[in-house]
Design an enzyme around this catalytic site. Sequence first.
Site, PDB file in Angstrom:
ATOM      1  N   ASP A   7       0.958  -1.135   0.134  1.00 25.59           N
ATOM      2  CA  ASP A   7      -0.081  -0.090  -0.118  1.00 25.59           C
ATOM      3  C   ASP A   7       0.931   1.408   0.087  1.00 25.59           C
ATOM      4  O   ASP A   7       2.031   1.066   0.438  1.00 25.59           O
ATOM      5  CB  ASP A   7      -0.933   0.004   1.243  1.00 25.59           C
ATOM      6  N   ASP A 166      -1.500  -0.393   6.269  1.00 27.29           N
ATOM      7  CA  ASP A 166      -1.545   0.409   7.453  1.00 27.29           C
ATOM      8  C   ASP A 166      -3.056   0.329   7.850  1.00 27.29           C
ATOM      9  O   ASP A 166      -3.141   1.128   9.053  1.00 27.29           O
ATOM     10  CB  ASP A 166      -1.082   1.736   7.137  1.00 27.29           C
TER      11      ASP A 166
END
Length: 235
Positions: A7, A166
Amino acid sequence: MTAVVFDLDGTLVDSEPNYYEAGRRVLADYGVTDFDWDRHTDFIGIATRETLEILRAEYGLGAPVDELLADTNRHYLELARTGTGVFPEMRAFVERLYADGVPLAVASGSSPAAIETVLGGTGLAGYFRVLVSAEEVPRGKPEPDVFLEAARRLGADPAECVVLEDSPPGAAAALAAGMRCIAVPYVPATADDPAFLRAGLLFRGGQSEFSASAAYAFTAGRTGGGGPGGRASAR
């Protein structure tokens, strides 16, 4: 060979403050003055378009989502060009994987232009074979589409991929794709989210605890579980 999919926002780079400011500016243009950082954190890990769809309905904005998205991306790119920080241990992890010839991808809810701008400005662009935006797939996180597309473009079996995330929606998407997940909560208070608790490796304290060497050992299959289903937790 294991492939690793990152990500971008909040995982590789600390771009969330820029996204918050971009969103705040756009909403302010429509008279919304109560959008604060705490509300922004509710959308971490969710694609920009989907975030704007929710905010448009919440605040009764008359502008089309495409217009709001264009304005948000314009503000974000202005801020991103000024400077976006890379988390040091993440850079070290990327560099080590790249040196070993591990195929790398970025799969993000950001626009293609935002991904390219941030990676170019931080010097990370040359490390990644594949870049995938949620705007290129039917559904954003927590659906698995963006990660499955990254695996397809890499020519990798999803079961052989490791994802770094995250946010809870991102971790859920990785798990739905059948991939192993390293969870590095941007908001440490979310560390007990069920999606994070199902991750293969969880750094409960977020970036302050993330270790490139520990992540590398997990990716290489040299660490076992510390909990249900072989889950390890970094402390």
